[in-house]
Design a protein around this motif. Structure first.
Motif, PDB file in Angstrom:
ATOM      1  N   GLN A  47       0.818  -1.206   0.000  1.00 57.42           N
ATOM      2  CA  GLN A  47       0.000   0.000   0.000  1.00 57.42           C
ATOM      3  C   GLN A  47       0.854   1.259   0.000  1.00 57.42           C
ATOM      4  OE1 GLN A  47      -2.323  -0.982   3.470  1.00 57.42           O
ATOM      5  NE2 GLN A  47      -3.999  -1.803   2.238  1.00 57.42           N
ATOM      6  N   ILE A  48       2.033   1.182   0.574  1.00 55.83           N
ATOM      7  CA  ILE A  48       3.041   2.241   0.480  1.00 55.83           C
ATOM      8  C   ILE A  48       4.284   1.593  -0.108  1.00 55.83           C
ATOM      9  CG2 ILE A  48       4.472   3.889   1.726  1.00 55.83           C
ATOM     10  CD1 ILE A  48       2.339   3.965   3.899  1.00 55.83           C
ATOM     11  N   LEU A  49       4.814   2.156  -1.180  1.00 55.19           N
ATOM     12  CA  LEU A  49       5.936   1.537  -1.890  1.00 55.19           C
ATOM     13  C   LEU A  49       7.136   2.461  -1.845  1.00 55.19           C
ATOM     14  CD1 LEU A  49       6.437  -1.085  -3.533  1.00 55.19           C
ATOM     15  CD2 LEU A  49       5.894   0.230  -5.596  1.00 55.19           C
ATOM     16  N   GLY A  50       8.286   1.931  -1.397  1.00 48.71           N
ATOM     17  CA  GLY A  50       9.501   2.717  -1.299  1.00 48.71           C
ATOM     18  C   GLY A  50      10.307   2.708  -2.580  1.00 48.71           C
ATOM     19  N   LYS A  51      11.431   3.403  -2.550  1.00 48.75           N
ATOM     20  CA  LYS A  51      12.327   3.495  -3.709  1.00 48.75           C
ATOM     21  C   LYS A  51      12.755   2.102  -4.175  1.00 48.75           C
ATOM     22  CE  LYS A  51      16.727   5.598  -5.170  1.00 48.75           C
ATOM     23  NZ  LYS A  51      17.517   4.393  -5.459  1.00 48.75           N
ATOM     24  N   ASP A  52      12.702   1.888  -5.482  1.00 49.73           N
ATOM     25  CA  ASP A  52      13.099   0.627  -6.106  1.00 49.73           C
ATOM     26  C   ASP A  52      12.310  -0.572  -5.589  1.00 49.73           C
ATOM     27  OD1 ASP A  52      14.990   1.990  -7.602  1.00 49.73           O
ATOM     28  OD2 ASP A  52      16.573   1.700  -6.125  1.00 49.73           O
ATOM     29  N   ALA A  53      11.164  -0.319  -4.965  1.00 51.46           N
ATOM     30  CA  ALA A  53      10.300  -1.377  -4.426  1.00 51.46           C
ATOM     31  C   ALA A  53      11.036  -2.264  -3.436  1.00 51.46           C
ATOM     32  CB  ALA A  53       9.718  -2.227  -5.559  1.00 51.46           C
ATOM     33  N   GLY A 110      16.854   5.478  -0.144  1.00 52.13           N
ATOM     34  CA  GLY A 110      15.553   4.837  -0.141  1.00 52.13           C
ATOM     35  C   GLY A 110      15.402   3.727   0.850  1.00 52.13           C
ATOM     36  N   LEU A 111      16.426   3.399   1.612  1.00 53.87           N
ATOM     37  CA  LEU A 111      16.359   2.316   2.608  1.00 53.87           C
ATOM     38  C   LEU A 111      15.678   2.842   3.869  1.00 53.87           C
ATOM     39  CD1 LEU A 111      19.923   0.771   2.175  1.00 53.87           C
ATOM     40  CD2 LEU A 111      17.771   0.077   1.083  1.00 53.87           C
ATOM     41  N   PHE A 123      11.338  -1.640  -0.035  1.00 56.64           N
ATOM     42  CA  PHE A 123      10.497  -1.729   1.157  1.00 56.64           C
ATOM     43  C   PHE A 123       9.071  -1.335   0.811  1.00 56.64           C
ATOM     44  CE2 PHE A 123      14.682  -1.311   3.022  1.00 56.64           C
ATOM     45  CZ  PHE A 123      14.622  -2.126   4.148  1.00 56.64           C
ATOM     46  N   SER A 124       8.144  -1.869   1.568  1.00 57.31           N
ATOM     47  CA  SER A 124       6.751  -1.452   1.461  1.00 57.31           C
ATOM     48  C   SER A 124       6.128  -1.501   2.839  1.00 57.31           C
ATOM     49  CB  SER A 124       5.975  -2.343   0.478  1.00 57.31           C
ATOM     50  OG  SER A 124       5.824  -3.655   0.990  1.00 57.31           O
ATOM     51  N   ALA A 125       4.933  -0.913   2.941  1.00 58.52           N
ATOM     52  CA  ALA A 125       4.217  -0.905   4.225  1.00 58.52           C
ATOM     53  C   ALA A 125       2.729  -0.911   3.963  1.00 58.52           C
ATOM     54  CB  ALA A 125       4.602   0.326   5.040  1.00 58.52           C
ATOM     55  N   LEU A 126       1.963  -1.340   4.966  1.00 59.37           N
ATOM     56  CA  LEU A 126       0.533  -1.133   4.934  1.00 59.37           C
ATOM     57  C   LEU A 126       0.250   0.287   5.407  1.00 59.37           C
ATOM     58  CD1 LEU A 126      -0.979  -4.494   6.222  1.00 59.37           C
ATOM     59  CD2 LEU A 126      -0.211  -3.854   3.944  1.00 59.37           C
ATOM     60  N   ASP A 127      -0.792   0.898   4.873  1.00 58.29           N
ATOM     61  CA  ASP A 127      -1.003   2.318   5.153  1.00 58.29           C
ATOM     62  C   ASP A 127      -1.892   2.592   6.352  1.00 58.29           C
ATOM     63  OD1 ASP A 127      -3.488   1.670   4.150  1.00 58.29           O
ATOM     64  OD2 ASP A 127      -3.196   2.699   2.231  1.00 58.29           O
ATOM     65  N   SER A 128      -2.346   1.557   7.045  1.00 62.42           N
ATOM     66  CA  SER A 128      -3.087   1.742   8.281  1.00 62.42           C
ATOM     67  C   SER A 128      -2.112   1.655   9.447  1.00 62.42           C
ATOM     68  CB  SER A 128      -4.175   0.674   8.438  1.00 62.42           C
ATOM     69  OG  SER A 128      -4.792   0.782   9.697  1.00 62.42           O
ATOM     70  N   PHE A 129      -1.999   2.739  10.238  1.00 64.94           N
ATOM     71  CA  PHE A 129      -0.965   2.784  11.266  1.00 64.94           C
ATOM     72  C   PHE A 129      -1.472   2.446  12.658  1.00 64.94           C
ATOM     73  CE2 PHE A 129       3.046   5.117   9.698  1.00 64.94           C
ATOM     74  CZ  PHE A 129       3.136   4.201   8.667  1.00 64.94           C
ATOM     75  N   ARG A 147      11.091  -6.272   0.916  1.00 63.38           N
ATOM     76  CA  ARG A 147      10.702  -7.138  -0.183  1.00 63.38           C
ATOM     77  C   ARG A 147      11.898  -7.804  -0.848  1.00 63.38           C
ATOM     78  NH1 ARG A 147       5.297  -5.679  -0.872  1.00 63.38           N
ATOM     79  NH2 ARG A 147       5.123  -6.985  -2.724  1.00 63.38           N
ATOM     80  N   VAL A 148      13.085  -7.310  -0.557  1.00 58.50           N
ATOM     81  CA  VAL A 148      14.301  -7.932  -1.079  1.00 58.50           C
ATOM     82  C   VAL A 148      14.785  -9.025  -0.135  1.00 58.50           C
ATOM     83  CG1 VAL A 148      16.729  -7.544  -1.691  1.00 58.50           C
ATOM     84  CG2 VAL A 148      14.980  -5.867  -2.354  1.00 58.50           C
ATOM     85  N   GLY A 149      14.760  -8.729   1.163  1.00 53.31           N
ATOM     86  CA  GLY A 149      15.238  -9.688   2.156  1.00 53.31           C
ATOM     87  C   GLY A 149      14.160 -10.577   2.734  1.00 53.31           C
TER      88      GLY A 149
END
Length: 364
Positions: A305-311, A357-358, A313-319, A327-329
């Protein structure tokens, strides 16, 4: 003479006890002794360090649950909490999340009102972005932040749009009637593009204050540069050349599926526009707008739902729970950042290119 000296010393001691700084220091020391697990910020606010991983993360992919300490915030008096400071470079060494939160359920109108907050992607450095409050009944549906971090814009549930200038404290109302919610900043942060009515779009100039109509459509899940826009639509990712009005590419979800199966319920785009995400209950797609490729997933995927640089990291947008995926590791962190209060709308990412972007410093 000895009695006079003793009286003088006693008088000095009493004066010290009445000194506000001394009283505050003694109170702080007492709090520290009574609650050694708390780090106080002001007299009424504090945070504790709590381990992540105690909340299950629902995913269709096996991820390694990470355990580390994150701050959990207890804020009774937002007025005492540090505000985001554009001149404090230490606040911008990581990407940041921005969200709407009423920090207290007290009867105090200010403390129970929804305010804009931000924190680093590693959960630290919580800041109050603006003192401007929104009634809980109106809520905040959509948030955005200019690329230079200076301007915050939001739309409430009725579509009324507001811009707040962190540098000057100035508030600008952009809409006086109900309208859709799309908002998008220009790359240089000068213009905010917004939807003033269904399929009618305007541009606010942060330097002149002027509002003018524009002849192209915007989406909130989009990236705008000087001559190009990349936007996530209902079932595709599309790029346009704004100077020639030429469509550069269309990356679509599976056209062989039914409309229900290919329409996105979740959409996101990375800070540079290189990657975009679309998914629903049955399918997910990752789009690479540089290589012009589409990766379709049916079971083995984690929502972004939230996408970081170069995909990366990502997150859900409900906090209500912060849930971050590497997504890499193939790792996941899940923790509660707030002990109480009410959240409104969805969190967003800004300052997304910091630290390459990390979302965590090296070694985390």
């Amino acid at each position: 003479m000895k009695k006079i000296l003793l009286l003088a010393l006693f008088s000095i001691t009493l004066m010290g006890c009445n000194d506000p700084e001394s009283v505050a220091a003694e109170a702080a020391q007492l709090r520290a002794e009574q609650h050694p697990d708390r780090t106080y910020v002001g007299e009424h606010n504090y945070y504790t360090m709590e381990s992540s991983g105690d909340i299950q993360f629902t995913t269709k992919k096996d991820l390694k649950v990470m355990y580390q300490d994150f701050p959990r915030y207890f804020i009774e008096k937002a007025k005492e909490w540090p505000k985001e400071d554009l001149n404090d470079a230490s606040s911008y060494d990581l990407p940041r999340f921005q969200f709407a939160w009423a920090n207290s359920s007290s009867k105090d109108e200010y403390e129970s009102g929804i305010k804009i907050w931000s924190m680093k992607t590693d959960g630290t450095d919580l800041r109050l972005v603006t003192d401007v409050t929104v009634e809980l009944v109106n809520g905040i549906k959509n948030l955005t932040r200019s690329p230079n971090n200076r301007y915050v814009a939001w739309a409430d549930l009725g579509g009324y749009k507001t811009v707040y200038d962190i540098k000057t404290g100035k508030v600008v109302e952009l809409s006086i009637s109900m309208s859709p919610l799309a908002m998008l900043w220009s790359e240089d942060s000068r213009y905010l593009y917004f939807e003033r009515a269904r399929d009618l779009f305007s541009r606010w100039d942060s330097e002149t204050g002027e509002i003018n109509e524009i002849d192209f459509k915007i989406r909130t899940k989009a990236v705008l540069t000087e001559d190009k826009i990349i936007k996530v639509t209902d079932a595709a990712v599309v790029g346009y050349n704004l100077k020639t009005d030429e469509r550069l590419f269309v990356l679509s979800s599976d056209r062989s599926l039914s409309d229900k199966e290919r329409i996105f319920r979740v959409k996101s785009i990375s800070p540079t526009g290189r990657f975009a995400w679309g998914s629903n209950q049955s399918f997910a797609w990752m789009f690479d707008t540089k290589e012009l490729t589409v990766k379709q997933m049916t079971t083995d995927y984690t929502p972004a739902q939230i996408l970081g640089k170069d995909a990366h990291f990502s997150a859900l947008d409900s906090f209500a729970k912060v849930r971050i995926v590497d997504r890499v590791g193939d790792r996941v962190w899940s923790w509660r950042a707030f002990y109480y209060g009410a959240l409104s709308g969805d969190a967003i990412l800004y300052n997304g290119l910091a630290n390459n972007g990390l979302w965590f410093k090296e070694g985390k």
